[in-house]
Design a protein around this motif. Structure first.
Motif, PDB file in Angstrom:
ATOM      1  N   LYS A 115      -5.800  -5.719 -13.329  1.00 42.36           N
ATOM      2  CA  LYS A 115      -4.611  -6.503 -13.011  1.00 42.36           C
ATOM      3  C   LYS A 115      -4.416  -7.527 -14.110  1.00 42.36           C
ATOM      4  N   GLU A 116      -3.166  -7.863 -14.382  1.00 47.27           N
ATOM      5  CA  GLU A 116      -2.859  -8.725 -15.529  1.00 47.27           C
ATOM      6  C   GLU A 116      -3.474 -10.116 -15.414  1.00 47.27           C
ATOM      7  N   SER A 117      -3.825 -10.550 -14.212  1.00 44.95           N
ATOM      8  CA  SER A 117      -4.452 -11.869 -14.052  1.00 44.95           C
ATOM      9  C   SER A 117      -5.767 -11.967 -14.807  1.00 44.95           C
ATOM     10  N   VAL A 172      -5.528  -2.907   1.008  1.00 46.76           N
ATOM     11  CA  VAL A 172      -6.149  -1.942   0.102  1.00 46.76           C
ATOM     12  C   VAL A 172      -5.687  -2.111  -1.333  1.00 46.76           C
ATOM     13  N   VAL A 173      -4.390  -2.253  -1.559  1.00 49.43           N
ATOM     14  CA  VAL A 173      -3.878  -2.285  -2.921  1.00 49.43           C
ATOM     15  C   VAL A 173      -4.356  -3.520  -3.678  1.00 49.43           C
ATOM     16  N   GLN A 174      -4.793  -4.549  -2.953  1.00 51.77           N
ATOM     17  CA  GLN A 174      -5.293  -5.739  -3.631  1.00 51.77           C
ATOM     18  C   GLN A 174      -6.697  -5.548  -4.199  1.00 51.77           C
ATOM     19  N   ARG A 175      -7.177  -4.315  -4.156  1.00 51.06           N
ATOM     20  CA  ARG A 175      -8.347  -3.980  -4.967  1.00 51.06           C
ATOM     21  C   ARG A 175      -8.074  -4.333  -6.425  1.00 51.06           C
ATOM     22  N   MET A 176      -6.815  -4.273  -6.825  1.00 45.89           N
ATOM     23  CA  MET A 176      -6.451  -4.678  -8.180  1.00 45.89           C
ATOM     24  C   MET A 176      -6.942  -6.094  -8.460  1.00 45.89           C
ATOM     25  N   GLU A 177      -6.677  -7.005  -7.530  1.00 46.36           N
ATOM     26  CA  GLU A 177      -7.095  -8.399  -7.693  1.00 46.36           C
ATOM     27  C   GLU A 177      -8.614  -8.525  -7.618  1.00 46.36           C
ATOM     28  N   ASP A 191       0.830  -1.205   0.000  1.00 48.74           N
ATOM     29  CA  ASP A 191       0.000   0.000   0.000  1.00 48.74           C
ATOM     30  C   ASP A 191       0.866   1.257   0.000  1.00 48.74           C
ATOM     31  N   MET A 192       2.031   1.178   0.637  1.00 48.95           N
ATOM     32  CA  MET A 192       2.866   2.370   0.801  1.00 48.95           C
ATOM     33  C   MET A 192       3.384   2.913  -0.536  1.00 48.95           C
ATOM     34  N   PRO A 193       4.123   2.125  -1.321  1.00 49.30           N
ATOM     35  CA  PRO A 193       4.630   2.690  -2.584  1.00 49.30           C
ATOM     36  C   PRO A 193       3.545   2.967  -3.602  1.00 49.30           C
ATOM     37  N   ASN A 194       2.479   2.183  -3.588  1.00 47.76           N
ATOM     38  CA  ASN A 194       1.447   2.334  -4.613  1.00 47.76           C
ATOM     39  C   ASN A 194       0.429   3.425  -4.307  1.00 47.76           C
ATOM     40  N   ILE A 195       0.184   3.684  -3.027  1.00 52.49           N
ATOM     41  CA  ILE A 195      -0.871   4.631  -2.654  1.00 52.49           C
ATOM     42  C   ILE A 195      -0.333   5.766  -1.791  1.00 52.49           C
ATOM     43  N   ALA A 243       1.162   3.886 -11.570  1.00 52.03           N
ATOM     44  CA  ALA A 243       1.791   2.711 -10.952  1.00 52.03           C
ATOM     45  C   ALA A 243       2.811   2.099 -11.893  1.00 52.03           C
ATOM     46  N   ASP A 244       3.872   1.563 -11.307  1.00 53.89           N
ATOM     47  CA  ASP A 244       4.854   0.812 -12.085  1.00 53.89           C
ATOM     48  C   ASP A 244       4.575  -0.683 -11.999  1.00 53.89           C
ATOM     49  N   SER A 245       3.442  -1.054 -11.395  1.00 51.14           N
ATOM     50  CA  SER A 245       3.070  -2.466 -11.277  1.00 51.14           C
ATOM     51  C   SER A 245       2.471  -2.943 -12.591  1.00 51.14           C
ATOM     52  N   GLY A 246       2.989  -4.034 -13.107  1.00 53.29           N
ATOM     53  CA  GLY A 246       2.425  -4.605 -14.323  1.00 53.29           C
ATOM     54  C   GLY A 246       2.773  -3.799 -15.556  1.00 53.29           C
ATOM     55  N   ARG A 247       2.601  -4.433 -16.687  1.00 55.42           N
ATOM     56  CA  ARG A 247       2.975  -3.794 -17.948  1.00 55.42           C
ATOM     57  C   ARG A 247       1.992  -2.736 -18.392  1.00 55.42           C
TER      58      ARG A 247
END
Length: 672
Positions: free
Chosen positions: A217-219, A164-169, A41-45, A68-72
């Motif tokens: 999310k890429e999944s 919180v950040v797993q809202r992506m999932e 949560d810290m780096p992403n939000i 975000a730098d998460s995922g392509r």
């Protein structure tokens, strides 16, 4: 009269129970809504200043959504939702957690709808083929309700809600479920001759559902595979020789085969060494054999204390016989899949559920070099396993003497899930409490111990206080545990350097150097090195610069993935060591290696502006604008442009030799 009355009564009862379920789920998760941010949560939000919007406009929302730098693909749907909440509510985690709970409730309804559609369709197909259906001891709506209840209350799914950040999932799950339901409804319409609306639902479900899921999310890319499973078991690809069957074949060729080949081309060949991970490909695969059984056990029969935010202490399997259970675990998984295929004619519900569980893990538990174990990887998958297990528990003929026991077992499991999830949610109700439970219960986890120490310090612990001593003790403990990264050493050095009278133990520097020489550097390791370099540059701490430089130089020399280390070393050389020419060379080298990364050009432009290289700075800002397709760092670029324009008005531009250390440090708006 009796038939319609019974149908209405059954529908009313299902609706009442479904509403009651949603209320129960909300109550179970209520304690956790008061908790704080954790881990990613810290780096992403929290620390992601690019999420801040001064005005509610499309341009600012787009920049924040792609921050975000998460995922392509940067996961813009999830990040955009965080940006909107940050705009309206600030960084208060409560609204973000409430939003996650609402998403979870929507997903609960979707799991219910999917389970009901699947059970009814399989009932219909089996009745046509054998004269009797699924032979469940409860009505199909009650079966679907039981599956939805177990999924919604399963303890393993808590991190997809309160983290919180797993809202992506969770959003990816939402769009995959909705897309799969639309696909099934469309196929039912096609069977009934309603071709136009049927194909619209099929194409919309697959196309729009996959797009929205992937942008969360890429999944989400696995939605076509779920649809393929549903097509095979629920519809058999249509009647042989029909236009429907040909259309379905063409459809999956376009949405599954071609994208699948293209996707594999982007990840193959896989480097068996898996750079930036403390394990290689084969160790990862053998470890995943154990992880899969861990997931399944804790979905069906969760053990108190087994589920946690941190799984960095999960045992690494070195090979097929180390430990000896590796080969049996892998063979057991193959046997489970083979058994599911073998049962598809007689027990298709079990087949559907088991294969449904494995589909997401084809992506996250195979050759891609992700971290070894995370609970949220089962957010979609767990619905399938629950469906299969409940299909087994509730199977029986009319008059089955064990019918009551079967129902009681299912109800007992649901109540157990709800109780354990309530306990977990209560632990998540306070950041310090969560850190304490994780740190004391997960005694082998370096991350859990380090996080406990960090959260105590962030809560205000100061030297001389017993709680500060406990915090330092936890960090030291984390550093001693197997599998520890550089992060505990960075924390210890930072804390001792920022307080007068506390000495940095030379053993910590030596341990860092030994760690760097021993193996690859993870993302956390690079972050730890950058944190020390930046804190020294801005005067937050006062370390021996030669010792810090030696650590940075060693890391840069020994590890091939220098793109992650150049910014830290360049920052240090320019702002601390005064070796500006060499630092400038590293910045130029970084732009040559990553010309499509806007941040590298912004770093270079900042140096050039302060150094008086105004023409070169103009060119760097132009390259940054070209690379920043979504204007993620537009505010930083415009601020640098304004600084450049001011410098052009100065009569005597500063010479590089006149620059004071610290002037060139890239500030928070330029992310590493």
């Amino acid at each position: 009269m009796n038939g319609p009355s019974r149908t209405l009564s059954g529908t009313t009862l299902s609706t009442i129970l479904l509403v009651a379920l949603l209320a129960a789920v909300a109550l179970v998760y209520a304690p956790g809504s008061t908790g704080g941010y954790v881990f990613d949560d810290m780096p992403n939000i929290v620390d992601n200043t690019a999420l801040e919007m001064d005005h509610l406009s499309w341009s600012e929302l787009r920049a924040a959504a792609f921050s975000a730098d998460s995922g392509r693909l940067n996961r813009p749907i999830a990040m955009g939702s965080f940006a909107l909440e940050r705009y309206f509510f600030g960084l208060d985690p409560f609204p973000m957690k409430i939003t996650n709970v609402v998403i979870h409730l929507i997903n609960t309804l979707l799991v219910f709808a999917l389970a009901l559609l699947v059970a009814r369709r399989l009932e219909h197909r089996l009745t046509e083929r054998r004269g009797h259906g699924l032979s469940l001891v409860i009505p199909l709506p009650m079966f679907a309700l039981a599956v939805a209840a177990a999924w919604a209350l399963a303890p393993i799914n808590l991190t997809g809600v309160l983290y919180v950040v797993q809202r992506m999932e969770a959003l990816a799950t939402l769009f995959m479920l909705a897309g799969l339901i639309a696909y099934i409804l469309g196929r039912l319409r096609i069977e009934r001759g309603r071709l136009r609306s049927g194909w619209a639902l099929v194409l919309g479900g697959l196309g729009l559902g996959t797009a929205l899921a992937v942008l969360s999310k890429e999944s989400g890319v696995m939605l076509p595979v779920f649809a393929l499973l549903a097509e095979w078991l629920l519809f058999g690809f249509g009647a042989a020789g029909t236009a429907t069957r040909r259309g379905i074949y063409w459809l999956f060729g376009l949405v599954l085969v071609l994208p699948g080949v293209a996707g594999l081309a982007t990840v193959l060949p896989v480097n068996p060494e898996l750079p930036n991970r403390p394990f290689d490909l084969w160790e990862r695969l053998w470890t995943q054999a154990h992880a899969m059984w861990f997931y399944m056990r804790n979905i069906v029969a969760p053990a108190p204390g087994a589920l946690t935010l941190y799984h960095d202490a999960f045992p690494l399997a070195r090979g097929w016989n180390d430990p000896w259970t590796s080969l049996p675990a892998a063979l057991g998984l193959l046997g489970l899949v083979a058994g599911a295929f073998a049962l598809w004619r007689r027990h298709p519900l079990i087949t559907f559920g088991v294969l449904f569980f494995f589909i997401p893990h084809l992506l996250v538990s195979t050759i891609i070099g992700l971290e070894l174990v995370y609970e949220h990887r089962n957010h979609m998958a767990s619905a399938g396993l629950i469906m299969a297990v409940f299909g087994v528990l509730l199977s029986g003929r009319p008059g089955d003497s064990l019918a009551f026991a079967r129902k009681a077992a299912v109800i007992g499991l649901i109540l157990l899930y709800g109780f354990l999830t309530f306990l977990r949610a209560s632990e998540w109700s306070d950041p310090i409490q969560l850190a304490y439970f994780e740190g004391t219960r997960q005694e082998d986890s370096p991350r859990a111990s380090y996080h406990l120490g960090l959260i105590l310090i962030q809560a205000g612990a100061e030297p001389g206080q017993p709680v500060y001593g406990l915090a330092i003790e936890q960090m030291q403990r984390a550093a001693r545990l197997p599998g520890a990264t550089l992060t505990p050493y960075q924390g210890l050095i930072f804390e001792h350097a920022r307080h007068a009278g506390l000495n940095v133990d030379p053993v910590w520097w030596t341990a860092m150097e030994e760690y760097i020489r021993r193996g690859p550097l993870t993302t956390q390791d690079v972050g730890a090195l950058m944190s020390l370099a930046r804190a020294q540059a801005d005067g937050t701490i006062d370390l021996d610069p030669q010792r810090l430089q030696r650590v940075l130089e060693t890391a840069y020399e020994l590890h091939p993935d220098r793109s992650r280390l150049r910014p830290a070393l360049a920052d240090f050389l320019i702002n601390v060591a005064g070796e500006r020419e060499r630092g400038y060379e590293l910045l130029l080298e970084e732009t040559a290696h990553r010309p499509d990364n806007e941040v590298t050009w912004l770093r270079l432009a900042r140096f050039q502006i302060v150094s008086g290289m105004l023409h070169q700075a103009e060119q760097s800002l132009m390259r940054a604008a070209e690379a920043d397709r979504h204007d993620r760092h537009g505010s930083t670029r415009r601020a640098l442009q304004a600084q450049l324009d001011e410098r052009r008005q100065e009569p005597d531009p500063i010479e590089p030799g006149e620059i004071e250390p610290g002037e060139l440090r890239p500030h928070g708006e330029v992310m590493p």
